[in-house]
Design an enzyme around this catalytic site. Structure first.
Site, mmCIF file in Angstrom:
data_model
loop_
_atom_site.group_PDB
_atom_site.id
_atom_site.type_symbol
_atom_site.label_atom_id
_atom_site.label_comp_id
_atom_site.label_asym_id
_atom_site.label_seq_id
_atom_site.Cartn_x
_atom_site.Cartn_y
_atom_site.Cartn_z
ATOM 1 N N LYS A 246 -7.664 -1.369 11.018
ATOM 2 C CA LYS A 246 -7.042 -1.773 9.737
ATOM 3 C C LYS A 246 -5.810 -0.908 9.493
ATOM 4 O O LYS A 246 -4.760 -1.402 9.063
ATOM 5 C CB LYS A 246 -8.059 -1.627 8.599
ATOM 6 N N HIS B 197 -2.619 10.437 0.478
ATOM 7 C CA HIS B 197 -2.803 9.127 -0.124
ATOM 8 C C HIS B 197 -2.666 9.213 -1.644
ATOM 9 O O HIS B 197 -1.958 8.421 -2.268
ATOM 10 C CB HIS B 197 -4.193 8.612 0.247
ATOM 11 N N GLU C 273 0.845 -1.214 0.000
ATOM 12 C CA GLU C 273 0.000 0.000 0.000
ATOM 13 C C GLU C 273 0.872 1.252 0.000
ATOM 14 O O GLU C 273 1.740 1.422 0.856
ATOM 15 C CB GLU C 273 -0.931 -0.015 1.216
ATOM 16 N N ASP D 5 4.208 -14.821 11.331
ATOM 17 C CA ASP D 5 2.942 -15.265 10.755
ATOM 18 C C ASP D 5 1.895 -14.164 10.956
ATOM 19 O O ASP D 5 1.300 -14.042 12.028
ATOM 20 C CB ASP D 5 2.543 -16.568 11.471
#
Ligand code: MEV
Length: 440
Positions: A280, A393, A85, A296
């Site tokens: 998130k 962004h 991202e 993991d």
């Protein structure tokens, strides 16, 4: 529609690639070539990666970036981050720089216990079962000695094996609820091996136990597996500074900014729709370093989200307060990580990432990962309550759009310059590139 294939795993890599390309892609020749383009030219290195999983065809790249200038517990770190991202590494670096001059991040390990369970069914008297499990406790230790020897020598091992009566939730259901200390190892193999031995011991001893009645001697073990829910293996990371030192953002004063941050966190604490997006953003930072250090991330994700919902409502993982004119911002997260074993000793880039971090212990890494999550959240919420998220962004996304449109290096340079002064929406970028091509 191709018919199912027998023995696919036994084909060579070349044969697998040809089969998949011929049966599932519209241009097999191009697909075969693409798979091979991503092979490493060092055959040994490629083989190492091939053998991580079954049926490997190629490699799947993610960028590995670095967010420098993290002052953590008085030491300066550069955090390796594997993530696709576009704005994540930039946001982490910005937050690191912001807090560098305000005392940096502090971390505290709040626990390191890991959990595994043997799930079993028993039809009989619960009191006699409890007495039987108590009697065989020493066997749980002695029969796992070959598995636990090294871990015990380093100070870890099995901490507790408890019988839990779960019949209120499911008929005849009991557990051995087991607690482990796995030190610098994530410990999945260690825990699962111990649990499988506990299950064998439990069943074998039950079958002849004089404490149990003959009809009670058949215990049915359903499964033995570690839990990725590790609420007692958790860490806090925090930053704080006098509110004035937060500085003003545009026309928003420092104290207004602190209040906006606190309000935004309060919303994420009570409103699950917001909390999921809020968390998130935290996982953007956490997963990126978890992945770069060969851990993991699915286990970490599952454990963290369960923790976020521990009181029945999904809530923010970060918290903020303003007391005595001091702004404080912190995160508490469960993290079961390893810095030895598994990929950490196999993947060359993972080894390099751990070297960059100063060969951290698992506890050190827990702190660094929590900091990455906190920094990411600070960056995201700071943008959200001030300029909005799209400005930064889209700036980062600009190159992705230009690459998608096949822009040349020269065009990219000119348009990056152009969008320093203009808002970079998708359509604005498309139009600007078309305009540029018309005029040149
Ligand atoms: C995007 O990947 C993450 C954010 O949506 C997080 C947030 O809203 O806090 C920006």
């Amino acid at each position: 529609m191709p018919s199912p294939i027998e023995g696919f795993s036994k084909l060579t890599k070349e044969e697998k690639i040809r089969w998949i390309a011929e049966h599932y892609t519209h241009d097999p020749k191009a697909s075969i070539s693409l798979f091979k383009t991503y092979w490493n030219k060092d055959a040994d290195l490629q083989q190492l990666h091939d053998e991580f999983i079954e049926n490997t065809l190629s490699n799947f790249y993610l960028p590995l970036g670095i967010a420098p200038n993290f002052l953590i517990n008085g030491k300066v770190y550069a955090l390796p981050m594997a993530i696709e991202e576009s704005s994540v590494v930039a946001a982490a670096s910005k937050a690191a720089k912001f807090w560098f001059s305000r005392g940096g991040f502090r971390t505290k390990i709040l626990g390191t216990e890991k959990i595994g369970q043997v799930h079993f069914m028993y039809q009989g008297d619960p009191g006699r079962l409890a007495a039987f499990v108590e009697q065989i406790q020493p066997l749980f230790v002695s029969e796992t000695l070959s598995i636990t020897k090294n871990m015990v020598a380093r100070g870890g091992g099995i901490k507790k094996v408890e019988l839990r009566d779960k019949r209120q939730d499911l008929k005849d259901y009991y557990q051995l609820h087991c607690t482990f200390e796995t030190l610098d190892a994530m410990g999945a193999n260690f825990i699962n091996s111990c649990l499988e031995q506990f299950a064998k011991t439990l069943q074998r001893e039950a079958s002849t136990s004089p404490i149990l009645r003959p009809e009670e001697r058949h215990l049915e073990v359903v499964m033995s597996i570690l839990s990725n829910y590790v609420p007692q293996c958790f860490v806090r990371a925090e930053v704080s500074c006098p509110v004035d030192e937060l500085g003003s953002v545009g026309d928003i004063s420092a104290s207004e900014f602190a209040e906006k941050m606190i309000r935004a966190i309060s919303i994420a604490n009570i409103e699950p729709y917001r909390a999921v997006t809020h968390n998130k953003g935290i996982m953007n930072g956490i997963d990126a370093i978890v992945l770069a250090t060969g851990n993991d991330f699915r286990a970490v994700e599952a454990g963290i989200h369960a923790y976020a919902a521990k009181d029945g409502t999904y809530r923010s993982l970060t918290h903020a307060s303003l007391e005595n004119e001091v702004f404080r911002f912190w995160i508490e997260v469960p993290l079961a990580l390893g810095t030895v074993g598994g990929l950490t000793s196999l993947h060359p880039l993972v080894k390099l990432a751990l070297e960059i971090l100063g060969q951290p212990s698992a506890k050190d890494l827990m702190g660094l990962v929590a900091v990455a999550g906190l920094a990411q959240n600070f960056g995201a919420v700071q943008s959200l309550v001030t300029t909005g998220i799209q400005q930064g962004h889209m700036k980062m996304h600009l190159l992705n759009i230009l690459n998608q449109m096949g822009a040349s290096e020269q065009e990219k340079k000119q348009l990056v310059e152009h969008f320093k002064k203009h808002s970079a929406t998708h359509s604005a970028v498309v139009e600007a590139l078309q305009e540029l091509r018309k005029t040149s």
